[in-house]
Design a protein around this motif. Sequence first.
Motif, PDB file in Angstrom:
ATOM      1  N   LYS A  83       8.221 -27.852  14.615  1.00 49.72           N
ATOM      2  CA  LYS A  83       7.881 -26.802  15.394  1.00 49.72           C
ATOM      3  C   LYS A  83       8.626 -26.556  16.629  1.00 49.72           C
ATOM      4  O   LYS A  83       8.229 -25.348  17.359  1.00 49.72           O
ATOM      5  N   ILE A  84       9.510 -27.116  17.075  1.00 50.87           N
ATOM      6  CA  ILE A  84      10.352 -26.816  18.171  1.00 50.87           C
ATOM      7  C   ILE A  84      11.364 -25.708  17.653  1.00 50.87           C
ATOM      8  O   ILE A  84      12.222 -26.008  17.030  1.00 50.87           O
ATOM      9  N   GLU A  85      11.219 -24.606  18.200  1.00 52.61           N
ATOM     10  CA  GLU A  85      11.883 -23.320  17.789  1.00 52.61           C
ATOM     11  C   GLU A  85      13.272 -23.060  18.472  1.00 52.61           C
ATOM     12  O   GLU A  85      13.995 -22.501  18.103  1.00 52.61           O
ATOM     13  N   CYS A  86      13.491 -23.732  19.722  1.00 54.66           N
ATOM     14  CA  CYS A  86      14.510 -23.345  20.547  1.00 54.66           C
ATOM     15  C   CYS A  86      14.921 -24.663  21.466  1.00 54.66           C
ATOM     16  O   CYS A  86      13.904 -25.149  22.169  1.00 54.66           O
ATOM     17  N   VAL A  87      16.025 -24.764  21.535  1.00 53.17           N
ATOM     18  CA  VAL A  87      16.720 -25.692  22.667  1.00 53.17           C
ATOM     19  C   VAL A  87      17.508 -24.944  23.721  1.00 53.17           C
ATOM     20  O   VAL A  87      18.343 -24.178  23.421  1.00 53.17           O
ATOM     21  N   MET A  88      16.999 -24.982  24.919  1.00 52.49           N
ATOM     22  CA  MET A  88      17.816 -24.413  26.061  1.00 52.49           C
ATOM     23  C   MET A  88      18.582 -25.611  26.897  1.00 52.49           C
ATOM     24  O   MET A  88      17.776 -26.271  27.281  1.00 52.49           O
ATOM     25  N   ARG A 107      15.907 -32.910  13.594  1.00 49.30           N
ATOM     26  CA  ARG A 107      14.987 -31.762  13.008  1.00 49.30           C
ATOM     27  C   ARG A 107      15.578 -31.100  11.748  1.00 49.30           C
ATOM     28  O   ARG A 107      14.709 -30.663  10.939  1.00 49.30           O
ATOM     29  N   LYS A 108      16.789 -31.335  11.473  1.00 51.42           N
ATOM     30  CA  LYS A 108      17.540 -30.855  10.132  1.00 51.42           C
ATOM     31  C   LYS A 108      16.621 -31.446   9.005  1.00 51.42           C
ATOM     32  O   LYS A 108      16.800 -30.991   7.861  1.00 51.42           O
ATOM     33  N   SER A 109      16.486 -32.846   9.121  1.00 51.85           N
ATOM     34  CA  SER A 109      15.839 -33.446   8.095  1.00 51.85           C
ATOM     35  C   SER A 109      14.388 -33.365   7.665  1.00 51.85           C
ATOM     36  O   SER A 109      13.858 -33.965   6.998  1.00 51.85           O
ATOM     37  N   THR A 110      13.662 -32.387   8.623  1.00 53.62           N
ATOM     38  CA  THR A 110      12.295 -32.073   8.322  1.00 53.62           C
ATOM     39  C   THR A 110      12.435 -30.346   7.637  1.00 53.62           C
ATOM     40  O   THR A 110      13.314 -29.802   8.249  1.00 53.62           O
ATOM     41  N   PRO A 111      11.539 -30.121   6.843  1.00 50.63           N
ATOM     42  CA  PRO A 111      11.622 -28.847   6.385  1.00 50.63           C
ATOM     43  C   PRO A 111      11.110 -27.788   7.371  1.00 50.63           C
ATOM     44  O   PRO A 111       9.958 -27.931   7.905  1.00 50.63           O
ATOM     45  N   SER A 112      11.749 -26.930   8.015  1.00 49.57           N
ATOM     46  CA  SER A 112      11.585 -25.902   8.857  1.00 49.57           C
ATOM     47  C   SER A 112      12.456 -25.077   8.989  1.00 49.57           C
ATOM     48  O   SER A 112      13.603 -25.107   8.536  1.00 49.57           O
ATOM     49  N   ASN A 113      12.179 -23.984   9.895  1.00 43.48           N
ATOM     50  CA  ASN A 113      13.295 -22.798  10.127  1.00 43.48           C
ATOM     51  C   ASN A 113      14.267 -23.327  11.030  1.00 43.48           C
ATOM     52  O   ASN A 113      14.179 -24.348  11.772  1.00 43.48           O
ATOM     53  N   PRO A 114      15.557 -22.638  10.853  1.00 42.89           N
ATOM     54  CA  PRO A 114      16.342 -23.074  11.761  1.00 42.89           C
ATOM     55  C   PRO A 114      15.969 -23.178  13.334  1.00 42.89           C
ATOM     56  O   PRO A 114      15.346 -22.390  13.744  1.00 42.89           O
ATOM     57  N   CYS A 115      16.675 -24.065  14.120  1.00 39.44           N
ATOM     58  CA  CYS A 115      16.530 -23.987  15.484  1.00 39.44           C
ATOM     59  C   CYS A 115      17.489 -23.393  16.436  1.00 39.44           C
ATOM     60  O   CYS A 115      18.721 -23.435  16.255  1.00 39.44           O
ATOM     61  N   ILE A 116      17.054 -22.389  17.200  1.00 33.61           N
ATOM     62  CA  ILE A 116      18.119 -21.790  17.978  1.00 33.61           C
ATOM     63  C   ILE A 116      18.517 -22.619  19.102  1.00 33.61           C
ATOM     64  O   ILE A 116      17.855 -23.617  19.771  1.00 33.61           O
ATOM     65  N   VAL A 117      19.651 -22.578  19.396  1.00 33.82           N
ATOM     66  CA  VAL A 117      20.362 -23.411  20.761  1.00 33.82           C
ATOM     67  C   VAL A 117      20.952 -22.508  21.534  1.00 33.82           C
ATOM     68  O   VAL A 117      21.844 -21.830  21.254  1.00 33.82           O
ATOM     69  N   ASP A 118      20.266 -22.368  22.644  1.00 30.04           N
ATOM     70  CA  ASP A 118      20.602 -21.142  23.733  1.00 30.04           C
ATOM     71  C   ASP A 118      21.289 -21.966  24.889  1.00 30.04           C
ATOM     72  O   ASP A 118      20.808 -22.835  25.587  1.00 30.04           O
ATOM     73  N   VAL A 119      22.720 -21.511  25.057  1.00 33.33           N
ATOM     74  CA  VAL A 119      23.606 -22.128  25.740  1.00 33.33           C
ATOM     75  C   VAL A 119      24.204 -21.242  26.680  1.00 33.33           C
ATOM     76  O   VAL A 119      24.350 -20.015  26.226  1.00 33.33           O
ATOM     77  N   HIS A 120      24.938 -21.704  27.858  1.00 37.24           N
ATOM     78  CA  HIS A 120      25.874 -20.611  28.559  1.00 37.24           C
ATOM     79  C   HIS A 120      27.274 -20.533  27.844  1.00 37.24           C
ATOM     80  O   HIS A 120      27.631 -21.731  27.114  1.00 37.24           O
ATOM     81  N   PRO A 121      27.726 -19.457  27.631  1.00 33.78           N
ATOM     82  CA  PRO A 121      29.233 -19.572  26.780  1.00 33.78           C
ATOM     83  C   PRO A 121      30.179 -20.293  27.379  1.00 33.78           C
ATOM     84  O   PRO A 121      31.301 -20.420  26.820  1.00 33.78           O
ATOM     85  N   ASP A 122      30.291 -20.303  28.926  1.00 33.49           N
ATOM     86  CA  ASP A 122      31.448 -21.173  29.411  1.00 33.49           C
ATOM     87  C   ASP A 122      31.033 -22.798  29.664  1.00 33.49           C
ATOM     88  O   ASP A 122      30.747 -23.323  30.467  1.00 33.49           O
TER      89      ASP A 122
END
Length: 335
Positions: A83-88, A107-122
């Motif tokens: 259920k964790i939908e985003c990592v910031m 998380r990939k080992s559990t049936p779920s929607n893909p997880c967003i990973v929100d990062v700074h580009p630099d």
Amino acid sequence: MTKLPPGFTHEASQHVQLYPELDRITGVPVIELDDFCCGAHGFAALIETQVDDQESHLTLFDTGPDSQSLVRNIAAMKIPVEKIECVMTSHWHRDHTGGLLSFLKLRKSTPSNPCIVDVHPDRPYARGIAPGPAYDKVLCALPPDPTFELIEKAGGVLEKHSEGHAIAGGTVWVSGEIPRVTSFETGILGGMRWLDGPESGKWTKEQHIMDERYAAIDIAGKGLVIFSACSHAGIVNVVKDAIVMFQRPIYMVIGGLHLAGPEFSPRIPPTVEFLSRSLRPAPTYILPMHCSGFQAKLALEAAFGEGCVPAGVGLKVEIIGDKKYDKELFAPVYQ
């Protein structure tokens, strides 16, 4: 075992609910110490946000320093990882990104929607530490942060943001670049960065970690809850930026304040002065963790009393908003 204010829950009492099986002889639950969380020198916070009766959102703010602590703690606290939908990520320092790949693989080992990973580009190739008094010779480097390619390979949906934006259904604000406006918060004097590209092959001074971001949540009837994982920009700069952005009072500050060690000790008095006296209204709660340092905690406890809450791994904080009191809040005024 320290007494906590209302709304704060120690890990032990949570385990009674998480592991309710009764002992066959005594008839009461047994607190299983093998399932307690592990602390490490880093930061990670699971944030759950909900508006009225709408669906809640789970956001992971940073992932700690290593590949084992976070996934162990997720299992210990029986977190629904799917259920964790985003990592910031707050910034590119390994003590905040070290558990990212192992979390994504879990998380990939559990049936779920893909997880967003929100990062700074630099993302730097490497960051090092040059101790004083000269701050010119690199003593060591931090392990490399996960690359963009490895993040995507582990199942993360990569999103790069340098500007402020909202996540978690609009309930969590991720800052952009934090303006440096105070005179005493001057970054890390011994911060170094390995130049990668046309001028690669050498260390260069990087006093200001400009990719650092904070997270803010506006709670009706209370104000802003600020997550600042390391406060390289200075927690006063962080708070001032949040006030300019939202024109709301600060209710709670959570995270590392980066005031540990002799280099940062002169910053403790003006930091505490601002948070406790100049800022009006002052924050109700301060939760200094990670790189805050013992002396900073003592100074904050002297200024805030029980409002300075001893916090660490396994702690749960529940904040419930109240819209009917929200009109009574006003924009803080500071000197």
